[in-house]
Scaffold this motif. Structure first.
Motif, PDB file in Angstrom:
ATOM      1  N   SER A  95      14.014  19.767 -17.797  1.00 51.19           N
ATOM      2  CA  SER A  95      15.486  19.633 -17.763  1.00 51.19           C
ATOM      3  C   SER A  95      16.142  20.949 -17.361  1.00 51.19           C
ATOM      4  O   SER A  95      17.118  21.402 -17.974  1.00 51.19           O
ATOM      5  CB  SER A  95      16.018  19.166 -19.128  1.00 51.19           C
ATOM      6  N   THR A  96      15.604  21.555 -16.326  1.00 52.20           N
ATOM      7  CA  THR A  96      16.031  22.890 -15.912  1.00 52.20           C
ATOM      8  C   THR A  96      16.342  22.922 -14.423  1.00 52.20           C
ATOM      9  O   THR A  96      15.633  22.322 -13.617  1.00 52.20           O
ATOM     10  CB  THR A  96      14.952  23.932 -16.252  1.00 52.20           C
ATOM     11  N   VAL A  97      17.417  23.626 -14.100  1.00 58.49           N
ATOM     12  CA  VAL A  97      17.797  23.868 -12.718  1.00 58.49           C
ATOM     13  C   VAL A  97      17.653  25.371 -12.452  1.00 58.49           C
ATOM     14  O   VAL A  97      17.955  26.200 -13.321  1.00 58.49           O
ATOM     15  CB  VAL A  97      19.247  23.419 -12.463  1.00 58.49           C
ATOM     16  N   HIS A  98      17.198  25.702 -11.254  1.00 61.78           N
ATOM     17  CA  HIS A  98      16.998  27.101 -10.872  1.00 61.78           C
ATOM     18  C   HIS A  98      17.872  27.440  -9.670  1.00 61.78           C
ATOM     19  O   HIS A  98      18.063  26.607  -8.778  1.00 61.78           O
ATOM     20  CB  HIS A  98      15.544  27.357 -10.498  1.00 61.78           C
ATOM     21  N   MET A  99      18.359  28.660  -9.643  1.00 57.54           N
ATOM     22  CA  MET A  99      19.123  29.182  -8.511  1.00 57.54           C
ATOM     23  C   MET A  99      18.463  30.472  -8.070  1.00 57.54           C
ATOM     24  O   MET A  99      18.345  31.406  -8.842  1.00 57.54           O
ATOM     25  CB  MET A  99      20.572  29.444  -8.936  1.00 57.54           C
ATOM     26  N   GLU A 100      18.014  30.508  -6.818  1.00 55.51           N
ATOM     27  CA  GLU A 100      17.383  31.708  -6.280  1.00 55.51           C
ATOM     28  C   GLU A 100      18.196  32.225  -5.109  1.00 55.51           C
ATOM     29  O   GLU A 100      18.489  31.479  -4.166  1.00 55.51           O
ATOM     30  CB  GLU A 100      15.944  31.433  -5.851  1.00 55.51           C
ATOM     31  N   LEU A 101      18.551  33.491  -5.179  1.00 55.41           N
ATOM     32  CA  LEU A 101      19.327  34.129  -4.124  1.00 55.41           C
ATOM     33  C   LEU A 101      18.492  35.280  -3.563  1.00 55.41           C
ATOM     34  O   LEU A 101      18.029  36.140  -4.329  1.00 55.41           O
ATOM     35  CB  LEU A 101      20.656  34.647  -4.669  1.00 55.41           C
ATOM     36  N   SER A 102      18.299  35.287  -2.256  1.00 59.57           N
ATOM     37  CA  SER A 102      17.439  36.294  -1.632  1.00 59.57           C
ATOM     38  C   SER A 102      18.274  37.323  -0.870  1.00 59.57           C
ATOM     39  O   SER A 102      19.499  37.207  -0.758  1.00 59.57           O
ATOM     40  CB  SER A 102      16.455  35.602  -0.689  1.00 59.57           C
ATOM     41  N   SER A 103      17.597  38.331  -0.362  1.00 52.77           N
ATOM     42  CA  SER A 103      18.219  39.399   0.441  1.00 52.77           C
ATOM     43  C   SER A 103      19.451  39.963  -0.258  1.00 52.77           C
ATOM     44  O   SER A 103      20.532  40.056   0.333  1.00 52.77           O
ATOM     45  CB  SER A 103      18.571  38.868   1.836  1.00 52.77           C
ATOM     46  N   LEU A 104      19.287  40.313  -1.494  1.00 58.22           N
ATOM     47  CA  LEU A 104      20.419  40.759  -2.313  1.00 58.22           C
ATOM     48  C   LEU A 104      21.042  42.047  -1.763  1.00 58.22           C
ATOM     49  O   LEU A 104      20.346  42.954  -1.285  1.00 58.22           O
ATOM     50  CB  LEU A 104      19.978  40.992  -3.755  1.00 58.22           C
TER      51      LEU A 104
END
Lengths: 106, 116
Positions: B77-86
């Motif tokens: 029951s988990t959602v992930h958010m990944e942001l690259s090239s910070l």
């Protein structure tokens, strides 16, 4: 891209009525919502679909819409209502927030 | 009651990636779209994207296309958010928010600091 504009600040005396108006193209038909954010806290939904109030939100919060505007009204404003308020619109599957209005209770 | 609990704060270097998680409880996870919203220090709210946990479909703001990945882990029951090239401009508090009648509720927020 779709834009929503709102005033940066509104001041109100305790017990008086505060109004915050957002403007955008056909905003009234874009399911506008309003969020209250107090300092250091997560936002809280106070109005959805332009005029509806979630359970637990005081009756002094109300919303109205016209074709291109959405207005949040806080009646009999209390010191506890001092916060940032954001309007939000839906546009073809994406969401847009207004820039936020700081409501100050003087 | 419905609750969204996010992962802890992170510090990342420019050019790196960050992954923030949001664990939902108190409702049927697959029945509600989940959104990600961020807020830079002293700034307003910025919508990033959403995921439909039922089928994994996603939609994101044009601003983040190409470096934003939203995924779900239905068993947890988990959602992930990944942001690259910070970059330094990605320093912000990141929130998950369930879509029902409006965005309600919101997670407690996860501060991501990008610093060299």
């Amino acid at each position: 891209s779709y834009d929503v504009t709102q005033p940066s600040s509104v001041s109100v005396s305790p017990g008086q009525t505060a109004r915050v108006t957002c403007s955008g193209d056909h905003l009234g038909g874009r399911f506008p919502s309003w969020y209250q954010q107090k300092a250091g806290q997560s936002p809280v939904l106070v109005i959805y679909e332009g005029t509806k109030r979630p359970s637990g939100i005081p009756e002094r919060f109300s919303g109205s819409t016209s074709e291109n505007t959405a207005t949040l009204t806080i009646s009999e404003t209390q010191a506890v209502d001092e916060a940032d308020y954001y309007c939000q619109a839906w546009d073809s599957g994406i969401y847009v927030f207004g820039t936020g209005t700081k409501v100050t209770v003087l | 009651q419905v609750q969204l609990v996010q992962s802890a704060a992170e510090v990342q270097k420019p050019g790196a990636s960050v992954k923030v998680s949001c664990r939902a409880s108190g409702y049927n996870f697959k029945n509600y779209v989940m959104n990600w919203v961020r807020q830079a220090p002293g700034q307003g709210l910025e919508w990033m994207g959403w995921i439909n946990p039922y089928d994994g479909n996603t939609q994101s703001s044009e601003k983040f296309q190409g470096r934003l990945t939203i995924s779900r882990e239905t068993s947890a029951s988990t959602v992930h958010m990944e942001l690259s090239s910070l970059t330094l401009e990605d320093t912000a508090t990141y929130y998950c928010a369930r879509l029902g009648n409006g965005f309600d509720p919101w997670g407690q927020g996860t501060l991501v600091t990008v610093s060299s």
